[in-house]
Design a protein around this motif. Structure first.
Motif, short mmCIF file in Angstrom:
data_model
loop_
_atom_site.label_atom_id
_atom_site.label_comp_id
_atom_site.label_asym_id
_atom_site.label_seq_id
_atom_site.Cartn_x
_atom_site.Cartn_y
_atom_site.Cartn_z
N SER A 13 0.95 -1.24 0.10
CA SER A 13 0.18 0.08 -0.27
C SER A 13 0.39 0.71 -0.10
N ARG A 14 2.32 1.53 0.03
CA ARG A 14 3.31 2.29 0.79
C ARG A 14 4.31 1.79 -0.70
N VAL A 15 4.84 2.85 -1.18
CA VAL A 15 5.96 2.68 -1.74
C VAL A 15 7.18 4.13 -1.16
N ALA A 16 8.46 3.24 -0.90
CA ALA A 16 9.99 4.15 -0.33
C ALA A 16 10.81 3.70 -1.20
N TYR A 17 11.64 5.45 -0.97
CA TYR A 17 12.91 5.57 -1.56
C TYR A 17 13.57 5.93 -0.63
N TYR A 18 15.18 5.63 -1.09
CA TYR A 18 16.12 6.33 0.04
C TYR A 18 17.27 6.51 -0.27
N LEU A 19 17.30 7.84 -0.67
CA LEU A 19 18.64 8.16 -0.76
C LEU A 19 19.42 8.83 -0.49
N ALA B 85 11.73 8.92 1.74
CA ALA B 85 10.19 9.38 1.38
C ALA B 85 9.89 7.83 1.20
N SER B 86 8.16 7.91 1.98
CA SER B 86 7.44 7.33 1.62
C SER B 86 6.51 7.95 0.97
N ALA B 87 5.25 7.43 0.03
CA ALA B 87 4.15 7.36 -0.05
C ALA B 87 2.81 6.22 -0.73
N GLU B 88 1.40 6.73 0.22
CA GLU B 88 1.25 5.96 -0.97
C GLU B 88 1.24 5.34 -2.62
N ALA B 89 1.09 4.53 -2.49
CA ALA B 89 1.19 3.29 -3.59
C ALA B 89 0.67 4.12 -4.81
N PHE B 90 1.94 4.39 -5.96
CA PHE B 90 1.27 4.94 -7.17
C PHE B 90 0.86 3.81 -8.22
N ALA B 91 1.19 2.74 -8.10
CA ALA B 91 1.20 1.24 -9.01
C ALA B 91 0.51 0.38 -7.52
N LEU C 206 1.29 12.64 -5.59
CA LEU C 206 1.60 11.99 -4.78
C LEU C 206 1.25 12.22 -3.10
N ALA C 207 0.83 10.46 -2.74
CA ALA C 207 -0.53 11.12 -1.59
C ALA C 207 -0.22 10.97 -0.28
N ASN C 208 -0.26 11.60 0.97
CA ASN C 208 0.07 11.26 2.12
C ASN C 208 2.05 10.63 2.49
N VAL C 209 2.09 11.66 1.86
CA VAL C 209 3.71 11.36 1.18
C VAL C 209 4.73 12.18 3.18
#
Length: 124
Positions: free
Chosen positions: A19-25, A39-45, A67-70
Motif C-alpha cells: 500500500s506504500r512505496v518508499a525510496y532512500y537516497l 520518502a514514502s507515499a501511498e502506492a502509485f502502482a 503522490l498522496a500522504n508523503v
C-alpha cells in the motif's frame, strides 16, 4: 548494473500486495559527510515491477504524477514532514524544463516539479 541494462532485482514467488512505496537516497560529500533522505507515499502502482529504479531496458521506465500522504525523513535540517502532498518524476533519462506533468505552479523556465523526460540524452 547501469548503462542500458536492467536493474538486477530478484524476488522469489509472487510479490506481496503493498500500500506504500518508499525510496532512500544517500550521498557522500567530498569531505566524507553523508546526507540521506527517505520518502514514502501511498502506492502509485499495483505491480512491484513498476516502482523500482527506472531503466531504459525496463518496461515503461518512467513514473510521473501526484503522490498522496508523503512522509519524509532526513538528516538534512528542514527536509522532513508527514502527510504531505507530492509529485514523483523518476525516469532513466535527462530532465527538460517543460511542465509535461501539468503540475500547478511549476515553471517552464526552471528545473522544478513538472519537468519532462528528455529521451535523446547519451547514457554514460
Amino acid at each position: 548494473w547501469g548503462k542500458r541494462r536492467g536493474v538486477p532485482y530478484a524476488h522469489v514467488g509472487a510479490a506481496p500486495a503493498f500500500s506504500r512505496v518508499a525510496y532512500y537516497l544517500e550521498l557522500e560529500g567530498a569531505e566524507g559527510g553523508r546526507r540521506w533522505a527517505w520518502a514514502s507515499a501511498e502506492a502509485f502502482a499495483k505491480d512491484v515491477a513498476d516502482v523500482g529504479v527506472p531503466c531504459p531496458a525496463c518496461a515503461g521506465g518512467a513514473n510521473q504524477g501526484p503522490l498522496a500522504n508523503v512522509n519524509v525523513a532526513s538528516n538534512v535540517p528542514g527536509l522532513d514532514g508527514t502527510g504531505l502532498a507530492g509529485n514523483i518524476e523518476f525516469w532513466p533519462y535527462n530532465y527538460g524544463m517543460e511542465n509535461s506533468g501539468g503540475v500547478p505552479g511549476a515553471s517552464a523556465e526552471l528545473y522544478d516539479s513538472g519537468v519532462s523526460p528528455v529521451k535523446n540524452c547519451r547514457l554514460m
